[in-house]
Design a protein around this motif. Structure first.
Motif, mmCIF file in Angstrom:
data_model
loop_
_atom_site.group_PDB
_atom_site.id
_atom_site.type_symbol
_atom_site.label_atom_id
_atom_site.label_comp_id
_atom_site.label_asym_id
_atom_site.label_seq_id
_atom_site.Cartn_x
_atom_site.Cartn_y
_atom_site.Cartn_z
ATOM 1 N N ALA A 425 18.783 -4.143 6.395
ATOM 2 C CA ALA A 425 19.676 -3.044 6.755
ATOM 3 C C ALA A 425 19.329 -1.786 5.973
ATOM 4 O O ALA A 425 19.374 -0.663 6.499
ATOM 5 C CB ALA A 425 21.129 -3.449 6.500
ATOM 6 N N ILE A 426 18.968 -1.951 4.695
ATOM 7 C CA ILE A 426 18.613 -0.794 3.856
ATOM 8 C C ILE A 426 17.343 -0.148 4.398
ATOM 9 O O ILE A 426 17.249 1.082 4.533
ATOM 10 C CB ILE A 426 18.436 -1.243 2.401
ATOM 11 C CG1 ILE A 426 19.760 -1.782 1.850
ATOM 12 C CG2 ILE A 426 17.941 -0.091 1.537
ATOM 13 C CD1 ILE A 426 19.619 -2.480 0.510
ATOM 14 N N LEU A 427 16.342 -0.982 4.713
ATOM 15 C CA LEU A 427 15.079 -0.441 5.227
ATOM 16 C C LEU A 427 15.281 0.224 6.580
ATOM 17 O O LEU A 427 14.681 1.272 6.873
ATOM 18 C CB LEU A 427 14.053 -1.563 5.321
ATOM 19 C CG LEU A 427 12.650 -1.123 5.761
ATOM 20 C CD1 LEU A 427 12.062 -0.147 4.769
ATOM 21 C CD2 LEU A 427 11.738 -2.340 5.908
ATOM 22 N N ALA A 428 16.137 -0.362 7.427
ATOM 23 C CA ALA A 428 16.383 0.235 8.744
ATOM 24 C C ALA A 428 16.984 1.626 8.601
ATOM 25 O O ALA A 428 16.602 2.564 9.318
ATOM 26 C CB ALA A 428 17.318 -0.663 9.548
ATOM 27 N N LEU A 429 17.903 1.818 7.688
ATOM 28 C CA LEU A 429 18.493 3.143 7.468
ATOM 29 C C LEU A 429 17.444 4.108 6.941
ATOM 30 O O LEU A 429 17.370 5.276 7.378
ATOM 31 C CB LEU A 429 19.663 3.037 6.474
ATOM 32 C CG LEU A 429 20.318 4.366 6.095
ATOM 33 C CD1 LEU A 429 20.886 5.074 7.318
ATOM 34 C CD2 LEU A 429 21.415 4.142 5.052
ATOM 35 N N GLY A 492 9.257 -3.956 -3.514
ATOM 36 C CA GLY A 492 9.016 -5.337 -3.860
ATOM 37 C C GLY A 492 9.333 -6.351 -2.791
ATOM 38 O O GLY A 492 9.407 -7.550 -3.080
ATOM 39 N N ALA A 493 9.601 -5.944 -1.554
ATOM 40 C CA ALA A 493 9.960 -6.895 -0.506
ATOM 41 C C ALA A 493 8.821 -7.014 0.500
ATOM 42 O O ALA A 493 7.915 -6.184 0.555
ATOM 43 C CB ALA A 493 11.240 -6.457 0.200
ATOM 44 N N GLU A 494 8.955 -8.038 1.340
ATOM 45 C CA GLU A 494 7.913 -8.234 2.339
ATOM 46 C C GLU A 494 7.908 -7.123 3.362
ATOM 47 O O GLU A 494 6.921 -6.903 4.075
ATOM 48 C CB GLU A 494 8.106 -9.584 3.043
ATOM 49 C CG GLU A 494 9.375 -9.710 3.875
ATOM 50 C CD GLU A 494 10.533 -10.175 3.034
ATOM 51 O OE1 GLU A 494 10.441 -10.094 1.797
ATOM 52 O OE2 GLU A 494 11.545 -10.616 3.634
ATOM 53 N N PHE A 495 8.999 -6.344 3.432
ATOM 54 C CA PHE A 495 9.051 -5.237 4.381
ATOM 55 C C PHE A 495 8.099 -4.117 3.981
ATOM 56 O O PHE A 495 7.862 -3.204 4.736
ATOM 57 C CB PHE A 495 10.481 -4.697 4.466
ATOM 58 C CG PHE A 495 11.450 -5.704 4.938
ATOM 59 C CD1 PHE A 495 11.539 -6.060 6.263
ATOM 60 C CD2 PHE A 495 12.298 -6.323 4.022
ATOM 61 C CE1 PHE A 495 12.451 -7.017 6.687
ATOM 62 C CE2 PHE A 495 13.204 -7.272 4.440
ATOM 63 C CZ PHE A 495 13.273 -7.621 5.775
ATOM 64 N N ALA A 496 7.571 -4.176 2.768
ATOM 65 C CA ALA A 496 6.690 -3.110 2.321
ATOM 66 C C ALA A 496 5.287 -3.246 2.901
ATOM 67 O O ALA A 496 4.450 -2.384 2.733
ATOM 68 C CB ALA A 496 6.601 -3.114 0.798
#
Length: 507
Positions: A425-429, A492-496
């Protein structure tokens, strides 16, 4: 022209209404302060009065307890002249008391003014051996009713006697307290038991003790004790003397169940079987304090009313100016003058507050505009200001009530999202903010194009302090710029990782 005058009059009237309301508010505040001042004084006085009454009541209870304890000690000491005596012990060795002993010794020791209503010698089994009532020898069996009502005291006295016995080679020795040079009274065995009971309709002091020799040695054949019981009525004369010594009124005894607000009561004698308590009318210094203090407080309140009226009159006009100035300064201290968003100071205050509470996760998104310097250099600072205001409006609309937007300086923005801990949700925003920054901005008949990069971090995963979280968000922002700009990365997440979903560059 008339329309302009009407508008001006309306503004003046609104201003006058505000001033009138302010004056009324100040007047009400002044009256409230005066009332609070008066109430505070009377509350303090009332508290002081109650504390004074409570202190006097506590002191009187202590004095009454000590008075009756002294009375009991005097009876114990008086009785010990017989119960702690070789002649008494030897006389009872025959199982009875002779008339000669009564005539020669007891009558000499039990004076007419001693006030004992009963003196009874009884075996530990409860059988009376000898009895005297009001100074006259009576049949021992007549004391049976008395012994029945104090059987708990005789049982305790017997137990105290046996606990004090220490075995020797040829008998028993009674343990006693070590004599002290500081004591005016002689050291006697601590085997007496006392109580206060209603005996024949009169509150009386009852003392029970095993008869022992002064030498404290008990032969084996005399181990079973003979108990001496004395009853000392609390006469009206005794109560009157105690009352005068203590400075009390109506000192006497009342049932333990008595409920009377005009009387103070306290248990005396330490006897749990006693259904009566000492009672008296307490001294209450509170009424005197009220009489002396009320006129002075009234004068003080009147002076305070005059002072507060003057202060309210002098400062009513200044309050409005101060409020406006303080509100403006407070806003400027925490907000960016160009965009109206929070500045760095306001943003750091919010984040520090969230980290201090540490009751829920939250997210921080750092956003930098790309190619903003080119807009400033090519189109001037007015264009740059227009871009900053437009981007701020877009970001604020996008964030809504979820969080708070801040402009940290130049083309740097930051967002804090309380209660959000989901990386997706943080990355989507963050990605939507990057896309909002890519939309061209109209200015002076042309479209100004910029972009944006974003880095996100969350509490407490990436840090538990402002510096730690911002460092992680800035690092993620740096990785986004390094990876080609116009993208968002979660620290630090896989979304990076470089995948199509995280790349938000314009087509």
């Amino acid at each position: 022209m008339s329309a302009g005058i009407g508008k001006s009059d309306l503004v003046i009237e609104l201003g006058a209404q505000r001033r009138r309301r302010m004056k009324i508010t100040i007047g009400i505040a002044a009256v409230a302060i005066v009332a609070l001042f008066a109430c505070a004084n009377f509350m303090v006085l009332d508290y002081s009065v109650r504390r004074a009454n409570d202190f006097v009541a506590t002191t009187e209870k202590t004095l009454v307890k000590n008075e009756f304890r002294h009375q009991i000690e005097q009876v114990v000491l008086y009785q010990s002249g017989i119960s702690f005596w070789d002649k008494s012990f030897d006389e009872l060795g025959t199982g009875t008391i002779s008339e000669e002993f009564v005539r020669r010794d007891l009558r000499h020791l039990i004076r007419a003014d001693s006030g004992f209503s009963w003196m009874v010698f009884a075996t530990s089994a409860g059988g009376p051996v000898f009895a005297m009532r009001d100074g006259r020898v009576v049949e021992a069996e007549t004391s049976g009713n008395l012994l029945y009502w104090i059987i708990d005291l005789t049982k305790r006295a017997e137990a105290s006697y046996y606990e004090a016995l220490q075995r020797t080679r040829d008998g028993w020795l009674i343990e006693t307290q070590k004599a002290s040079d500081d004591l005016l009274s002689p050291s006697i065995p601590t085997i007496s038991v006392t109580g206060m009971r209603m005996i024949e309709g009169t509150m009386s002091i009852v003392v029970v003790q095993a008869v022992v020799p002064r030498r404290l040695f008990i032969p084996d054949h005399r181990k079973t004790p003979v108990l001496m019981v004395t009853v000392k009525p609390m006469t009206a004369e005794m109560l009157l003397r105690s009352q005068q010594r203590l400075g009390l009124t109506d000192l006497g005894f009342s049932p333990i169940t008595l409920v009377d607000d005009d009387l103070l009561t306290t248990g005396v004698g330490g006897d749990s079987f006693n259904p009566m308590v000492a009672s008296w009318r307490p001294n209450r210094p509170g009424s005197f304090v009220w009489t002396m203090a009320v006129p002075q407080i009234a004068a003080l309140v009147a002076i305070f009313v005059a002072v507060m009226g003057f202060v309210a009159w002098k400062f009513s006009s200044l309050v409005r100016a101060l409020e406006r100035s303080e509100a403006r300064n407070a806003c400027l201290a925490r907000h960016d003058a160009l965009t109206g968003a929070l500045n760095r100071s306001g943003f750091e205050e919010i984040v520090r507050g969230l980290t201090a509470k540490a009751i829920a996760p939250f997210a921080v998104i750092a956003v930098d505009l790309d190619r903003f310097k080119q807009v400033n250099d090519s189109h001037g600072h007015a264009a740059g200001d227009a871009v900053l205001r437009a981007i701020t409006d877009r970001f604020r609309t996008r964030i809504g009530a979820r969080g708070t937007l801040a402009r940290l300086g130049g083309d740097e923005f930051a967002v804090v999202i309380p209660g959000e801990g989901d990386p997706a949700a943080i990355l989507a925003l963050a990605q939507t903010l990057v896309r909002d920054a890519q939309v061209p901005i109209p200015f002076a008949g042309q479209l100004l194009g910029v972009g944006g990069s974003a880095g996100a971090a969350s509490f407490p995963e990436h840090g538990r302090s402002l510096d730690g979280i911002m460092q992680m968000a800035d690092h993620a922002l740096y990785e986004a710029k390094k990876g080609g700009r116009n993208r968002a990365i979660f620290a630090g997440a896989e979304f990076a990782k470089d995948d199509p979903d995280t790349d938000t560059r314009a087509a």
